[in-house]
Design a protein around this motif. Structure first.
Motif, PDB file in Angstrom:
ATOM      1  N   LEU A  23      -7.346   3.854   2.822  1.00  0.00           N
ATOM      2  CA  LEU A  23      -7.143   5.174   2.456  1.00  0.00           C
ATOM      3  C   LEU A  23      -7.835   6.206   3.368  1.00  0.00           C
ATOM      4  CD1 LEU A  23      -9.615   6.645   0.846  1.00  0.00           C
ATOM      5  CD2 LEU A  23      -8.845   5.246  -0.967  1.00  0.00           C
ATOM      6  N   ALA A  30       0.225   5.768  -1.232  1.00  0.00           N
ATOM      7  CA  ALA A  30       0.322   6.641  -0.318  1.00  0.00           C
ATOM      8  C   ALA A  30       0.467   7.808  -0.876  1.00  0.00           C
ATOM      9  CB  ALA A  30       0.787   6.374   0.806  1.00  0.00           C
ATOM     10  N   ILE A  56      -6.164  -1.022  -0.373  1.00  0.00           N
ATOM     11  CA  ILE A  56      -5.780   0.148  -0.750  1.00  0.00           C
ATOM     12  C   ILE A  56      -6.614   1.377  -1.487  1.00  0.00           C
ATOM     13  CG2 ILE A  56      -4.134   1.160  -2.735  1.00  0.00           C
ATOM     14  CD1 ILE A  56      -2.575  -1.593  -2.259  1.00  0.00           C
ATOM     15  N   GLY A  74       0.694  -1.262   0.047  1.00  0.00           N
ATOM     16  CA  GLY A  74       0.050   0.063  -0.007  1.00  0.00           C
ATOM     17  C   GLY A  74       0.809   1.239  -0.138  1.00  0.00           C
ATOM     18  N   MET A  78      -1.957   5.843   4.206  1.00  0.00           N
ATOM     19  CA  MET A  78      -2.384   4.768   3.683  1.00  0.00           C
ATOM     20  C   MET A  78      -2.244   3.894   4.922  1.00  0.00           C
ATOM     21  SD  MET A  78      -3.806   2.820   1.462  1.00  0.00           S
ATOM     22  CE  MET A  78      -3.768   3.889  -0.059  1.00  0.00           C
TER      23      MET A  78
END
Length: 614
Positions: free
Chosen positions: A500, A466, A495, A462, A474
């Protein structure tokens, strides 16, 4: 803020925030009440500032057209637990695309400065241009509203973060402070300058117990603008706790993912430090530049081992019941507490000790203290130093700088001091730039120019997506280790949807430990908004605002020249799998290729829909 509606979604234009735009070159100030244009504006933080940064064409972080935006979230200074955050937003000197353009970035910290800033009556301060001489800004509450004065700051030049704040405290009662250290003053050679935020613990004890807005070099932007400190002076305006908010605060302390952060005596793990205990059984604690060795060396930094030789005190921020960090001090021969050393949070502790080969808590603590007082981002500093040490291990015939190697405390200490004083731009400009200079890029542990926090990239793909640092924007760092998910579909869901939402905390003024498992689109947040501001908001509408802010941030990355190829993990993690990590290697190229395809199928549609309306 001023409210003329109870419905911020349908009528954001009936909610107004107070902004001051200050031209540092001329001293001109413009105060205005600004109507919000959407829910992101109402919530505040980077949700508002990124909309403003999107209107700028910035090709260099160090240019007069690049503003520094200082603001708060809607719940900063409120009665909601953890509502303390201040946000600093600009185009970053350290995070940038391979095309050479800086990325929009924000950084945030707790302490009490944010509440004091809000209580002056100001919601946002935009610093334009730069001052020709060193100044600090006095932001104060008056009967006629907030006022700002520019004050000469020559007496602060060359002082560390803590020393600057202690000098200013003698001049201003009932105030809190934000200051840079020597790293920010040396902005030309140090791109990772942090902003230190004063705490009640610091001001009462006289010890350097600060909080930091560290990521992205916002302290270096302050230094470029010749602003050495901010003073927020106002009466406290704590609201009485309503039954609704009291219930929320109890839930925050006892659940929402924060319970595990409580002190051991309360049944928790002892703060963020407890990440060592969670990851070491998998040999996933970063060691020697993210290359765990499958041994028990990280266990020397477990709390149970450190407390044999040092005094440890669990601590919390102002009016917060989440005791997430720890103060470590020397222990006198009689067992009493001795000299204060440093504040232990997981990332600084790991990246300035275990990950650079230091396994003594006292030495690690002293390096953290140096980093804090010079005013640097501990993550970018630790990771870049680790790169130097790794390079020197691989190239003993032609080492970098002073030839430091893993575990060499004296030489590592020299690197940190040199970086803080602007003598080692190789470190101060970050691992991406240094690795391109050396040509050895595969073991430079950054994503999109911003150094990784202290979680193995093999466990957290992930990171690639970010928008402001792995664990800030993230929240997927526990998806494998804590939740056991290693399949493609679970990671696409994490993700593109679930994880998020952690960025939402950087809109509203709350710490992510308010409810780290759910984000801000919860009934608890809705109850706080209703209680403190009489606002009626559907949790799903809050989630929509968070998502728009995230997609806006990603869209701005592409505008600054990023390509999809830059949304990738450090190459070493995929090319040279570490056999010691007892977890699936999610950095495997085949896994990452399929994951990337599916993630972009989701994000591409939304980026296209947002288009130029960022």
């Amino acid at each position: 803020m001023r409210f003329e509606t109870t419905d911020p979604v349908a009528h954001p234009e009936l909610i107004f925030y107070r902004r001051c735009t200050l031209n540092l070159e001329t001293g001109e100030q413009r105060f205005e009440e600004v109507p919000c244009q959407n829910l992101e504006d109402v919530l505040g933080g980077f949700g508002r500032s990124f909309q403003q940064l999107a209107q700028r064409t910035i090709t260099s972080a160090y240019c007069e057209d690049n503003p520094l935006i200082i603001n708060t979230g809607l719940l900063t200074g409120s009665s909601a637990m953890t509502g303390l955050r201040t946000y600093f937003s600009s185009y970053s000197p350290i995070k940038g695309s391979l095309a050479g353009k800086p990325a929009a970035m924000w950084s945030t910290g707790s302490g009490k400065f944010g509440a004091k800033f809000k209580w002056t009556g100001l919601d946002e301060l935009i610093l334009e241009k730069r001052s020709s001489a060193p100044v600090y800004l006095l932001i104060k509450e008056t009967p006629n509203g907030p006022q700002i004065e520019l004050k000469p700051a020559d007496h602060l030049l060359g002082l560390g973060t803590h020393a600057k704040i202690m000098v200013l405290q003698k001049e201003y009662a009932d105030a809190h402070f934000a200051a840079i250290g020597q790293a920010g003053e040396n902005w030309e050679n140090n791109y990772m300058g942090a902003v230190a935020l004063s705490t009640e613990n610091q001001l009462k004890s006289g010890e350097d117990k600060l909080r930091f807005a560290g990521r992205g070099g916002m302290g270096s932007i302050m230094g470029y603008k010749n602003v050495l400190a901010l003073v927020a002076q106002s009466d406290d305006k704590n609201k009485p706790l309503t039954d609704a908010v009291k219930k929320v605060n109890i839930n925050v302390v006892k659940g929402g993912g924060s319970a595990r952060l409580q002190p051991i005596k309360r049944g928790g793990g002892g703060g963020t430090w407890a990440a060592y205990d969670v990851m070491q059984p998998f040999h996933a604690v970063p060691v020697n530049n993210y290359r765990p060795q499958g041994n028990d060396l990280p266990e020397k930094l477990l709390r149970e081992n450190v407390e044999k030789d040092y005094d440890i005190e669990s601590a919390a921020c102002y009016r917060c019941g989440i005791t997430c960090h720890n103060y470590i001090s020397e222990k006198n021969p009689d067992g009493s507490k001795g000299e204060f050393i440093a504040k232990f949070d997981y990332e600084p502790l790991n990246l300035l000790s275990t990950n650079i080969g230091i396994h003594d808590a006292g030495q690690g603590g002293r390096l953290i203290q140096l980093c804090d007082n010079y005013g640097m981002d501990a993550i970018s500093l630790g990771v870049t130093v680790a790169y130097v040490l790794s390079y020197n291990e691989r190239h003993p015939e032609q080492p970098l700088l002073n030839g430091a190697t893993f575990g060499d405390y004296a030489k590592i200490r020299d690197l940190i001091i040199g970086a803080g004083e602007g003598q080692y731009p190789e470190i101060g400009q970050g691992s991406m730039r240094l690795s391109h200079q050396t040509g050895d890029t595969e073991y430079a542990y950054h994503v999109k120019g911003l150094e990784l926090p202290a979680y193995q990239p093999e466990t957290n793909p992930g990171y690639c997506w970010a928008i402001a640092g792995g664990h800030m924007s993230m929240g997927s760092y526990g998806t494998l280790i804590r939740e056991g998910k290693s399949d493609i579909d679970s990671w696409v869901q994490a993700i593109t949807q679930d994880k998020l939402h952690i960025v939402g905390f950087d809109l509203i003024g709350l710490c992510k430990f308010f409810d780290i498992t759910q984000g801000i689109g919860t009934q608890m947040v809705v109850d706080c908004l209703k209680s403190d501001f009489n606002l009626d908001v559907d949790p799903l509408k809050i989630k929509d605002a968070v998502r728009r802010s995230f997609i806006r941030g990603m869209t701005m990355e592409f505008r600054q020249g990023y390509t999809k190829e830059e949304f990738c993990l450090p190459a070493e993690a995929g090319k040279d799998p570490n056999p010691h990590i007892k977890l699936p290697n999610l950095a495997d190229p085949t896994f990452m290729a399929e994951l990337s395809t599916k993630v972009w199928e989701v994000f591409d549609r939304e980026i296209k829909d947002l288009g130029t309306g960022i």
